[in-house]
Design a protein around this motif. Structure first.
Motif, PDB file in Angstrom:
ATOM      1  N   ASN A  83       0.492  -0.939   0.522  1.00 21.31           N
ATOM      2  CA  ASN A  83      -0.601   0.081  -0.283  1.00 21.31           C
ATOM      3  C   ASN A  83       0.633   1.685   0.101  1.00 21.31           C
ATOM      4  N   SER A  85       0.579   5.589   0.996  1.00 20.20           N
ATOM      5  CA  SER A  85      -0.758   6.202   0.491  1.00 20.20           C
ATOM      6  C   SER A  85      -0.012   8.543   0.365  1.00 20.20           C
ATOM      7  N   TYR A  89      -1.977  11.087   8.393  1.00 24.07           N
ATOM      8  CA  TYR A  89      -3.621  11.522   8.308  1.00 24.07           C
ATOM      9  C   TYR A  89      -3.459  12.338   9.532  1.00 24.07           C
ATOM     10  N   ALA A 119       0.416   9.364  -4.544  1.00 23.29           N
ATOM     11  CA  ALA A 119       0.806   8.042  -4.042  1.00 23.29           C
ATOM     12  C   ALA A 119       0.982   6.936  -4.686  1.00 23.29           C
ATOM     13  N   TYR A 230      -5.965   4.855   5.079  1.00 24.47           N
ATOM     14  CA  TYR A 230      -5.569   3.704   5.692  1.00 24.47           C
ATOM     15  C   TYR A 230      -5.384   3.587   7.068  1.00 24.47           C
ATOM     16  N   SER A 255      -4.251   4.853  -1.289  1.00 28.11           N
ATOM     17  CA  SER A 255      -4.658   5.955  -0.492  1.00 28.11           C
ATOM     18  C   SER A 255      -4.398   6.564  -0.472  1.00 28.11           C
ATOM     19  N   TRP A 256      -5.411   8.153  -0.288  1.00 21.86           N
ATOM     20  CA  TRP A 256      -5.090   9.608   0.338  1.00 21.86           C
ATOM     21  C   TRP A 256      -4.464   9.075   1.371  1.00 21.86           C
ATOM     22  N   ARG A 258      -2.809   8.375   5.509  1.00 20.46           N
ATOM     23  CA  ARG A 258      -2.629   6.855   6.470  1.00 20.46           C
ATOM     24  C   ARG A 258      -1.224   7.781   7.719  1.00 20.46           C
TER      25      ARG A 258
END
Ligand SMILES: [Zn+2]
Ligand SMILES: [Zn+2]
Length: 258
Positions: A83, A85, A89, A119, A230, A255-256, A258
């Motif tokens: 993954n 990101s 966040y 990402a 995430y 994902s935008w 994490r």
């Protein structure tokens, strides 16, 4: 109107036009509404632009976390390859996502979608170049919302971000997953509860399944699952598990935050 008045009106109009041409254009910042003059890659003022906590290096190869990672080492089976990101966040990103998610702010959708590109590019850089023999087809899909949540919000934020990324990269979107059971908010749960709670939540859409079965018989498919945030990876892992049980595809998370 006499000639004198007409001339002075004409003069003042021309002066206004000249003024507009000479003064730098002003834009309105999508995040804070403040005005700014120098246009960057994102439609943001300097302050907002500088506040973005981009993830620039990764420590955990699997989930792309910039710090050392307990979630991935604790996970018994991982069904996705990796993954990546775009940002951490932090409280500001939380606020931006909130504006997009709960108020459906159109312009923020475009902004967050554009940020997702970071990402996606990081994914490619860190996967290394692939040889022509390893040609593959890329597809985008998203984490689905339950009917109940979709009714409440009116749209699926992950789906909207996926469509933005598709527009920017030209990679097609396929609505592959369905949520067959509603779950309560994951963010309030412990890790163990989350894992137990997610079992049997997702299923593959039968039409998409047959399209992909045909496709995977001919070519290698890289499936990206897009999500806004995430957290521990349990949602992505459950989605990847459902997909890889039925299809011979490599699953990646984008994902935008994490
Ligand atoms: Zn701003
Ligand atoms: Zn990790």
């Amino acid at each position: 109107m006499n000639t004198g008045v007409r001339i002075s009106q004409w003069l003042s109009d021309r002066l206004k036009q000249a003024e507009m041409l000479l003064s730098p254009s002003r834009y309105s910042c999508i995040a804070c509404n403040g005005s700014y003059t120098k246009r960057g890659e994102l439609p943001l003022c300097n302050t907002c632009s500088a506040a973005i906590p981009w993830i620039l290096h990764t420590k955990c190869e699997c989930c792309g976390r910039p710090e050392s990672c307990g979630d991935c080492s604790r996970r018994k089976e991982t069904f996705f390859v990796q993954n990546r990101s775009a940002v951490s966040y932090d409280p500001i990103m939380k606020e931006w996502l909130g504006i997009f998610k709960y108020r459906g702010h159109e312009k923020l959708r475009a902004l967050l979608g554009k940020m997702l590109l970071h990402a996606y590019h990081m994914h490619h850089r860190q996967m290394g170049p692939s040889s022509p023999a390893e040609a593959y087809t890329e597809l985008l899909t998203y984490v689905p919302l339950s009917e109940r949540r979709l009714d409440e919000r009116g749209f699926n934020q992950a789906q909207q971000l996926t469509e933005e990324l598709s527009r920017l990269t030209g990679i097609p979107v396929i609505g592959l997953l369905e949520r067959v059971r509603h779950t309560d908010k994951q963010s309030f749960k412990t890790r163990g509860d989350r894992l137990a709670d997610l079992q049997g939540v997702f299923a593959i859409n039968p039409t998409a399944l047959s399209i992909l079965q045909e496709m995977t018989a001919r070519t290698t498919v890289r499936m990206y699952i897009i999500d806004d945030v995430y957290t521990t990876g349990s949602t992505l892992n459950e989605c990847a598990k459902v997909i890889t049980m039925e299809l011979d595809v490599a699953v990646y998370g984008i994902s935008w935050a994490r």
